[in-house]
Write an enzyme that holds these catalytic residues in place. Structure first.
Site, PDB file in Angstrom:
ATOM      1  CG  HIS A 135      32.526 -34.553 -41.079  1.00 34.85           C
ATOM      2  ND1 HIS A 135      32.093 -34.662 -42.383  1.00 34.85           N
ATOM      3  CD2 HIS A 135      33.845 -34.890 -41.101  1.00 34.85           C
ATOM      4  CE1 HIS A 135      33.100 -35.027 -43.153  1.00 34.85           C
ATOM      5  NE2 HIS A 135      34.177 -35.182 -42.406  1.00 34.85           N
ATOM      6  CG  LEU A 154      31.587 -30.260 -42.445  1.00 36.37           C
ATOM      7  CD1 LEU A 154      31.217 -29.252 -41.349  1.00 36.37           C
ATOM      8  CD2 LEU A 154      32.784 -31.093 -41.994  1.00 36.37           C
ATOM      9  N   GLY A 208      37.388 -40.079 -36.183  1.00 40.40           N
ATOM     10  CA  GLY A 208      36.463 -41.166 -36.470  1.00 40.40           C
ATOM     11  C   GLY A 208      37.149 -42.524 -36.560  1.00 40.40           C
ATOM     12  CD  GLN A 209      35.249 -48.308 -35.348  1.00 40.67           C
ATOM     13  OE1 GLN A 209      34.430 -48.043 -34.466  1.00 40.67           O
ATOM     14  NE2 GLN A 209      35.202 -49.433 -36.052  1.00 40.67           N
ATOM     15  CG  ASP A 253      39.585 -41.923 -41.862  1.00 40.81           C
ATOM     16  OD1 ASP A 253      39.938 -42.149 -43.023  1.00 40.81           O
ATOM     17  OD2 ASP A 253      38.570 -41.245 -41.580  1.00 40.81           O
ATOM     18  CD  GLN A 276      43.071 -39.574 -40.073  1.00 43.12           C
ATOM     19  OE1 GLN A 276      43.422 -39.222 -41.196  1.00 43.12           O
ATOM     20  NE2 GLN A 276      41.907 -39.229 -39.558  1.00 43.12           N
ATOM     21  CG  MET A 285      40.575 -33.114 -44.894  1.00 39.79           C
ATOM     22  SD  MET A 285      41.724 -33.728 -46.104  1.00 39.79           S
ATOM     23  CE  MET A 285      40.833 -35.128 -46.735  1.00 39.79           C
ATOM     24  NE  ARG A 295      39.081 -39.608 -51.318  1.00 36.13           N
ATOM     25  CZ  ARG A 295      39.710 -39.401 -50.166  1.00 36.13           C
ATOM     26  NH1 ARG A 295      39.195 -39.865 -49.034  1.00 36.13           N
ATOM     27  NH2 ARG A 295      40.858 -38.748 -50.143  1.00 36.13           N
ATOM     28  CB  SER A 300      33.304 -41.612 -47.281  1.00 30.13           C
ATOM     29  OG  SER A 300      34.367 -41.004 -47.997  1.00 30.13           O
TER      30      SER A 300
HETATM   31  P1  AMP Z   1      37.652 -36.167 -43.266  1.00 30.87           P
HETATM   32  O1  AMP Z   1      36.922 -34.855 -43.407  1.00 30.87           O
HETATM   33  O2  AMP Z   1      37.170 -37.229 -44.182  1.00 30.87           O
HETATM   34  O3  AMP Z   1      39.144 -35.989 -43.236  1.00 30.87           O
HETATM   35  O4  AMP Z   1      37.261 -36.699 -41.833  1.00 30.87           O
HETATM   36  C1  AMP Z   1      37.335 -35.894 -40.690  1.00 30.87           C
HETATM   37  C2  AMP Z   1      37.064 -36.748 -39.487  1.00 30.87           C
HETATM   38  O5  AMP Z   1      35.768 -37.320 -39.605  1.00 30.87           O
HETATM   39  C3  AMP Z   1      38.052 -37.916 -39.345  1.00 30.87           C
HETATM   40  O6  AMP Z   1      38.380 -38.079 -37.982  1.00 30.87           O
HETATM   41  C4  AMP Z   1      37.259 -39.080 -39.873  1.00 30.87           C
HETATM   42  O7  AMP Z   1      37.667 -40.306 -39.323  1.00 30.87           O
HETATM   43  C5  AMP Z   1      35.856 -38.713 -39.419  1.00 30.87           C
HETATM   44  N1  AMP Z   1      34.858 -39.415 -40.223  1.00 30.87           N
HETATM   45  C6  AMP Z   1      34.813 -39.520 -41.579  1.00 30.87           C
HETATM   46  N2  AMP Z   1      33.776 -40.294 -41.951  1.00 30.87           N
HETATM   47  C7  AMP Z   1      33.156 -40.704 -40.803  1.00 30.87           C
HETATM   48  C8  AMP Z   1      32.013 -41.526 -40.522  1.00 30.87           C
HETATM   49  N3  AMP Z   1      31.324 -42.114 -41.485  1.00 30.87           N
HETATM   50  N4  AMP Z   1      31.691 -41.717 -39.234  1.00 30.87           N
HETATM   51  C9  AMP Z   1      32.405 -41.137 -38.221  1.00 30.87           C
HETATM   52  N5  AMP Z   1      33.474 -40.348 -38.430  1.00 30.87           N
HETATM   53  C10 AMP Z   1      33.849 -40.130 -39.707  1.00 30.87           C
END
Ligand code: AMP
Length: 279
Positions: free
Chosen positions: A37, A33, A147-148, A150, A153, A30, A187, A185
């Site tokens: 990511h 980055l 990613g682990q 989530d 998910q 989303m 967020r 994250s």
């Molecule tokens: P998002 O942009 O937050 O929707 O995440 C996109 C992808 O990045 C998802 O598969 C998440 O699980 C992964 N992701 C988010 N944060 C991390 C992190 N700290 N380490 C590894 N993967 C992540």
């Protein structure tokens, strides 16, 4: 790096690449980055010659309007990160092209989505499964990396892909953390300096529980309490549970490979994290 906005253009590109004998990997995001990511992109590049990153802030998966409105958007930086990381194609569909007014389809996975994030965020997973189905269809990848971080998910998406016979290998990449342990994250940028300090307690709790497991403790309640006690009074805990990694059913005794799931809120910002019990 090719920037693509239309689903049809992306699938034409992906099929052409595959006809040329190369593997295609998809990394859905989303945006906003960060290093988490980047590690997914890196893992994708180790497994496929052609890596597609998608950036789409998916309104459907936000059960909270304010969370959607305040979700960080850093498009220029994201494009630069993808470019410098050697991404092959960046898929950035518009809201209107993903969900035109006439859009009326929803993809639902039952069971796994009823608990934890699904219970706390009604509608969240159907938003995720709907958008990921669209992303997988448009990009037709051989491999998709998630990613682990989530964890639920990933379990839900693995089920989706199995149930619908979508021909893609699902890969889970480890969670990338700040030096003090906080899981990266998008967020996190919304945390005040004071909240940021408290946020570290989440990973401290998880690692405390893991170290007790590694010292031989297998009692579920004891391992949950270890995590809870670290956070109590500082973080509004939504749930802490230890579950089987496939079924997400709670376990009465903890085994290698089981997962401790955590969700909590600090100053209105919801954070999730998890740890897999390992040696
Ligand atoms: P998002 O942009 O937050 O929707 O995440 C996109 C992808 O990045 C998802 O598969 C998440 O699980 C992964 N992701 C988010 N944060 C991390 C992190 N700290 N380490 C590894 N993967 C992540």
């Amino acid at each position: 790096m090719r920037i693509v906005e239309a689903a049809r253009e992306l699938s034409d590109l992906s099929y052409a690449v595959k006809r040329g004998g190369q593997k295609v990997a998809l990394v859905p995001t989303m945006g906003a980055l960060h290093e988490g990511h980047r590690s997914l992109i890196h893992m994708a590049q180790q497994q496929a010659e052609f890596v597609i990153v998608s950036i789409f802030v998916n309104r459907l998966q936000f059960n909270n309007e304010e969370d959607f409105e305040t979700y960080p958007v850093t498009l220029e930086d994201d494009i630069a990160i993808c470019r410098s990381s050697g991404v092959s194609a960046l898929y950035m569909p518009s809201n209107r092209s993903m969900y035109p007014e006439s859009f009326s389809t929803s993809v639902e996975v039952s069971g796994l989505t009823a608990r934890f994030e699904g219970a706390s965020r009604p509608g969240h997973f159907s938003g995720v499964t709907t958008v990921v189905t669209k992303l997988l269809t448009a990009s037709a990848p051989d491999i998709a990396i998630f990613g682990q971080k989530d964890f639920q998910q990933f379990a839900v998406l693995r089920k989706l892909v199995n149930d619908l016979d979508i021909p893609v290998d699902m890969v889970m990449a480890p969670t990338i953390r700040e030096e003090d342990g906080l899981a990266l994250s998008s967020r996190n940028v919304r945390l005040s300096a004071e909240s940021r300090q408290r946020a570290v307690l989440i990973s401290q709790g998880l690692f405390h529980s893991l170290s007790l497991f590694q010292s031989g403790i297998r009692d579920t309640q004891e391992l949950i309490e270890a995590a809870r006690q670290t956070c109590i009074g500082e973080i509004e805990i939504d749930y802490i549970a230890i579950v089987d990694a496939q079924t997400l059913e709670k376990v009465s005794e903890v085994h290698f490979g089981d997962v401790l799931l955590f969700a909590g809120t600090i100053d209105g910002i919801r954070l999730i994290d998890n740890i897999i019990f390992s040696a």
